[in-house]
Design a protein around this motif. Structure first.
Motif, PDB file in Angstrom:
ATOM      1  N   ALA A 272     -19.871  22.651   2.553  1.00 26.43           N
ATOM      2  CA  ALA A 272     -18.622  22.931   1.880  1.00 26.43           C
ATOM      3  C   ALA A 272     -18.875  23.552   0.518  1.00 26.43           C
ATOM      4  CB  ALA A 272     -17.838  21.641   1.728  1.00 26.43           C
ATOM      5  N   ALA A 278     -13.662  28.598  -0.462  1.00 24.31           N
ATOM      6  CA  ALA A 278     -12.995  27.826   0.582  1.00 24.31           C
ATOM      7  C   ALA A 278     -11.824  27.059  -0.025  1.00 24.31           C
ATOM      8  CB  ALA A 278     -13.983  26.855   1.200  1.00 24.31           C
ATOM      9  N   ARG A 279     -10.716  27.063   0.676  1.00 26.01           N
ATOM     10  CA  ARG A 279      -9.598  26.212   0.281  1.00 26.01           C
ATOM     11  C   ARG A 279      -9.615  25.041   1.237  1.00 26.01           C
ATOM     12  NH1 ARG A 279      -4.253  28.299   0.194  1.00 26.01           N
ATOM     13  NH2 ARG A 279      -3.975  26.566  -1.230  1.00 26.01           N
ATOM     14  N   THR A 280      -9.743  23.865   0.702  1.00 27.58           N
ATOM     15  CA  THR A 280     -10.056  22.699   1.508  1.00 27.58           C
ATOM     16  C   THR A 280      -8.940  21.667   1.487  1.00 27.58           C
ATOM     17  OG1 THR A 280     -12.399  23.040   1.130  1.00 27.58           O
ATOM     18  CG2 THR A 280     -11.742  20.828   1.785  1.00 27.58           C
ATOM     19  N   ILE A 294      -8.827  19.289  -3.972  1.00 30.36           N
ATOM     20  CA  ILE A 294      -8.627  19.267  -2.522  1.00 30.36           C
ATOM     21  C   ILE A 294      -7.155  18.987  -2.214  1.00 30.36           C
ATOM     22  CG2 ILE A 294      -9.226  17.923  -0.456  1.00 30.36           C
ATOM     23  CD1 ILE A 294     -12.000  18.348  -1.123  1.00 30.36           C
ATOM     24  N   LEU A 322      -5.524  27.188   4.561  1.00 30.96           N
ATOM     25  CA  LEU A 322      -6.766  26.536   4.180  1.00 30.96           C
ATOM     26  C   LEU A 322      -7.868  27.036   5.104  1.00 30.96           C
ATOM     27  CD1 LEU A 322      -5.575  22.849   3.615  1.00 30.96           C
ATOM     28  CD2 LEU A 322      -5.551  24.796   2.032  1.00 30.96           C
ATOM     29  N   ARG A 324     -10.746  25.128   5.457  1.00 28.07           N
ATOM     30  CA  ARG A 324     -11.484  23.974   5.954  1.00 28.07           C
ATOM     31  C   ARG A 324     -10.655  22.715   5.794  1.00 28.07           C
ATOM     32  NH1 ARG A 324     -15.878  24.533   2.879  1.00 28.07           N
ATOM     33  NH2 ARG A 324     -14.783  23.345   1.321  1.00 28.07           N
ATOM     34  N   LEU A 326     -11.250  18.629   5.823  1.00 31.22           N
ATOM     35  CA  LEU A 326     -12.128  17.461   5.913  1.00 31.22           C
ATOM     36  C   LEU A 326     -11.306  16.328   6.489  1.00 31.22           C
ATOM     37  CD1 LEU A 326     -13.658  17.727   2.327  1.00 31.22           C
ATOM     38  CD2 LEU A 326     -14.527  18.719   4.467  1.00 31.22           C
TER      39      LEU A 326
END
Ligand code: TXA
Ligand code: MG
Length: 349
Positions: A272, A278-280, A294, A322, A324, A326
Motif C-alpha cells: 500500500a 492510491a486512495r484507500t 483513509i 478508491l 484500494r 483494506l
C-alpha cells in the motif's frame, strides 16, 4: 428487443417507462412480467436476484445475457414452499427434508437430483438442481401471484444475483438499476422491496451424497446444518458449483485483507505504501480505528451488520473511485464465515 404480447394492458402501459426498465414496488407487476416471459429483478432476504420463469428457455437465456454469465453456470430455482421444491427434484433424502423444515423459507439453497421439470438451460446441463424457498415477503407475494396466474403451485423463478458476472451482488433495487438497468428491456421490471436484510447470498448445501456438504457459506451456518440434520457434514462434494470461483464478488478497487492489529498500529499492507497516489478505504468492525488519510467505508457494530453492509460498502468504494479497500474480516463464527469467504474471493481478483 421485440416485446411479447403481455397478459394485462395495465402492465403494458405501466412497464413502458420511455424505453427504460420499469422500477416498481408492486409485486403484481413483477409476477405479470415473469408470466409473460420477461425478466423481473426481485428483492430477496439475501441479495437481489434477476428472475425469469424457470420453465422458459428464452427468458432464462436473457438472464445469462444480461449478466454476461457463462451458460454452464447453473441457476437457483426459487419456489413457494417445500412441496413445490420437491416437484423439481427426483430424490429428496431425509436430511434435506430436515433442513427444509428448519430453514425454509429462508437463506438456504439445497442441491438435489433434478426431476424432468428442471431443464438443461437452468441446471447448466448438470443432473442436479439448486432450490430455494425465499422468506422475503415481497418476493413471496410475486411467487404466489405467479402461481395464481400460471395455475401452477410449483412454478419456479430462476434467479442468480442481479449483478454482472463476477461482480458485487446488489442489496438494493438502486444497485440493480445502476448495474443492469441499461441491459434490461422496457418490458422488464425491477421490483423494489427495500434493502436486503441478510446481505450475503444463501448457504448452498449439496444433498446428493450420503451427508450434507456446504458448497457456499451463508447465514445458515455449519452448526445450523449439523443441528437440523444431526449429521457430521462431509467436506468435499463431486458437485460442481462454478459460481463459487476463487475470484468473485469483486469491486473495481483492489481488496486487501489485513488484520485488526495492522489497522490499529497504522501498518497498512507493505504494498500500500509504495502506491503513493492510491486512495484507500477501510471496512472493519466498529472497534477497529481508522488510520489517518483513509476513507472509512463502514463501521458495522455486529457481524450481522457487517454482512448487511458489505456489498454496499464495496460499491461505495467504486463510487468514490478508491483504488484500494483494506478489509478486516470479522470473527469467523456464524455469518462471519460467509463474510470472510466473500472477502477472500473479492481479494482474489
Ligand atoms: O441468495 C442467493 O442464493 C441469491 C438469491 C438471488 O437467491 N442467488 C444467488 O445466485 O446467489 P447465483 O446464481 O449468484 O449463485 C448461485 C450459485 C452458483 O455458485 C451456482 O454455481 C450454484 O449456486 N449452483 C446453482 N445450481 C447448482 C447445482 N445444480 N449444483 C451446484 N451448484 C449450483
Ligand atoms: Mg452471484
Amino acid at each position: 428487443m421485440p416485446s411479447r404480447v403481455t397478459g394485462a394492458a395495465w402492465l403494458d402501459s405501466a412497464a413502458r417507462n420511455n424505453g427504460v426498465v420499469h422500477l416498481t414496488d408492486d409485486p403484481r407487476l413483477a409476477a405479470q412480467a415473469l408470466a409473460d416471459g420477461h425478466l423481473a429483478a426481485v428483492p430477496t432476504e439475501t441479495v437481489y436476484g434477476l428472475g425469469a420463469r424457470a420453465d422458459d428457455p428464452h427468458a432464462v437465456a436473457r438472464v445469462y445475457a444480461a449478466k454476461g454469465r457463462p451458460a454452464d453456470h447453473p441457476l437457483i430455482v426459487h419456489v413457494r414452499d417445500a412441496d413445490a421444491a420437491w416437484q423439481w427434484a427426483a430424490a429428496v433424502p431425509a436430511f434435506a427434508r430436515d433442513l427444509a423444515a428448519r430453514h425454509w423459507p429462508g437463506p438456504l439453497t439445497l442441491v438435489l437430483e433434478r426431476s424432468t421439470r428442471a431443464g438443461d438451460f437452468v441446471t447448466g446441463g448438470q443432473d442436479t438442481v439448486a432450490l430455494r424457498v425465499p422468506s422475503h415477503p415481497v418476493f413471496r407475494a410475486v411467487l404466489d401471484e405467479l402461481a395464481a396466474i400460471t395455475d401452477d403451485p410449483a412454478v419456479g423463478v430462476a434467479a442468480p444475483s442481479a449483478n454482472r458476472f463476477g461482480r458485487v451482488s446488489p442489496t438494493t433495487a438502486q444497485h440493480v438499476e445502476a448495474e443492469l438497468g441499461a441491459l434490461l428491456a422496457s418490458v422488464d421490471v425491477i421490483l423494489d422491496g427495500g434493502g436486503s436484510d441478510v446481505g450475503v447470498e444463501s448457504t448452498i448445501v449439496d444433498c446428493t451424497g450420503p451427508t450434507p456438504v456446504i458448497l457456499r457459506p451463508g447465514r445458515v451456518s455449519h452448526d445450523d446444518v449439523v443441528a437440523a440434520t444431526g449429521l457430521v457434514l462431509g467436506d468435499h462434494s463431486p458437485v460442481r458449483a462454478p459460481g463459487t470461483l476463487a475470484s468473485h464478488y469483486a469491486p473495481h478497487a483492489r481488496v486487501v485483507i489485513i488484520d485488526a492489529d495492522d489497522a490499529s498500529r497504522n501498518h497498512i499492507d507493505p504494498d500500500a505504501t509504495t502506491d503513493t497516489d492510491a486512495r484507500t478505504g477501510l471496512l472493519a468492525l466498529e472497534h477497529v480505528p481508522t488510520p489517518p488519510g483513509i476513507v472509512r467505508l463502514a463501521a458495522p457494530a455486529t457481524v450481522d451488520d457487517y454482512a448487511r453492509v458489505l456489498y454496499a460498502a464495496l460499491r461505495e468504494a467504486d463510487a468514490l473511485q478508491l483504488t484500494r479497500v483494506l478489509v478486516v474480516a470479522p470473527p469467523p463464527d456464524g455469518i462471519g464465515a460467509a463474510v470472510a469467504d466473500r472477502l477472500r474471493r473479492a481479494a482474489a481478483s
